[in-house]
Design an enzyme around this catalytic site. Structure first.
Site, PDB file in Angstrom:
ATOM      1  N   ALA A  19       0.848  -1.203   0.000  1.00 31.00           N
ATOM      2  CA  ALA A  19       0.000   0.000   0.000  1.00 31.00           C
ATOM      3  C   ALA A  19       0.882   1.251   0.000  1.00 31.00           C
ATOM      4  O   ALA A  19       0.597   2.219  -0.709  1.00 31.00           O
ATOM      5  CB  ALA A  19      -0.929   0.000   1.205  1.00 31.00           C
ATOM      6  N   TYR A  20       1.945   1.237   0.768  1.00 32.34           N
ATOM      7  CA  TYR A  20       2.864   2.373   0.830  1.00 32.34           C
ATOM      8  C   TYR A  20       3.498   2.617  -0.543  1.00 32.34           C
ATOM      9  O   TYR A  20       3.492   3.742  -1.053  1.00 32.34           O
ATOM     10  CB  TYR A  20       3.946   2.122   1.873  1.00 32.34           C
ATOM     11  CG  TYR A  20       4.956   3.227   1.965  1.00 32.34           C
ATOM     12  CD1 TYR A  20       4.682   4.371   2.702  1.00 32.34           C
ATOM     13  CD2 TYR A  20       6.188   3.130   1.318  1.00 32.34           C
ATOM     14  CE1 TYR A  20       5.613   5.403   2.783  1.00 32.34           C
ATOM     15  CE2 TYR A  20       7.113   4.151   1.399  1.00 32.34           C
ATOM     16  CZ  TYR A  20       6.827   5.279   2.130  1.00 32.34           C
ATOM     17  OH  TYR A  20       7.740   6.300   2.205  1.00 32.34           O
ATOM     18  N   GLY A  21       4.033   1.557  -1.157  1.00 27.08           N
ATOM     19  CA  GLY A  21       4.660   1.692  -2.475  1.00 27.08           C
ATOM     20  C   GLY A  21       3.685   2.172  -3.531  1.00 27.08           C
ATOM     21  O   GLY A  21       4.001   3.039  -4.342  1.00 27.08           O
ATOM     22  N   SER A  23       0.990   3.923  -3.013  1.00 27.76           N
ATOM     23  CA  SER A  23       0.603   5.314  -2.745  1.00 27.76           C
ATOM     24  C   SER A  23       1.681   6.288  -3.215  1.00 27.76           C
ATOM     25  O   SER A  23       1.373   7.358  -3.733  1.00 27.76           O
ATOM     26  CB  SER A  23       0.308   5.526  -1.266  1.00 27.76           C
ATOM     27  OG  SER A  23       1.484   5.512  -0.482  1.00 27.76           O
TER      28      SER A  23
END
Length: 142
Positions: A19-21, A23
């Site tokens: 999810a971080y990547g 985003s």
């Protein structure tokens, strides 16, 4: 990185690092699309990488033993929040970048972002999917 347009909110399944990547890639794709849509208006839009900033923002969600490890790593590898903010402040205030738009900056220097971030078709699809998710008319700001 990659982006899944059918799972922009990372609901199926939720994996924090994916999810971080996703985003971060979405931010760059969206920045380039917005810069193109605002071309000729005098409004500039740029993306940046602040570095590995020691903010401790997510440590409350970690198990106690991982919090200690994260704190140790941040103290040696992370930059201060003040240092991390320098490129943002530069882009917001320096006459050197007046009129510069659609770029990606690291340490106040324009650099190339990930190759996938230059895919204009993907930028446009992300824009349209984002508009749908927030209830905007598709085609807004064109």
């Amino acid at each position: 990185g990659y982006i899944k347009l059918d799972n922009l909110q990372s609901r199926k399944p939720y994996r924090p690092m994916r999810a971080y990547g996703q985003s971060k890639l979405a931010l760059v794709l969206f920045t380039y699309e917005l810069a193109r849509r605002l071309q000729g208006t005098g409004v500039t839009v740029n993306a940046l990488h602040p570095g590995f900033v020691a903010t401790h923002i997510a440590q409350g969600n970690l198990p106690p033993v991982a919090r200690g490890t994260a704190k140790f790593i941040l103290s040696f590898l992370g930059v201060s929040p003040e240092e991390g903010a320098k490129t943002s402040i530069y882009l917001a205030s320096s006459p050197d970048v007046e009129g510069v738009t659609g770029k990606y900056f690291v340490k106040s220097i324009p650099v190339r972002s990930a190759p996938i971030s230059y895919d204009e078709a993907l930028q446009g699809r992300l824009w349209e999917e984002s508009a749908k998710l927030v209830g905007l008319k598709v085609g807004a700001l064109t």
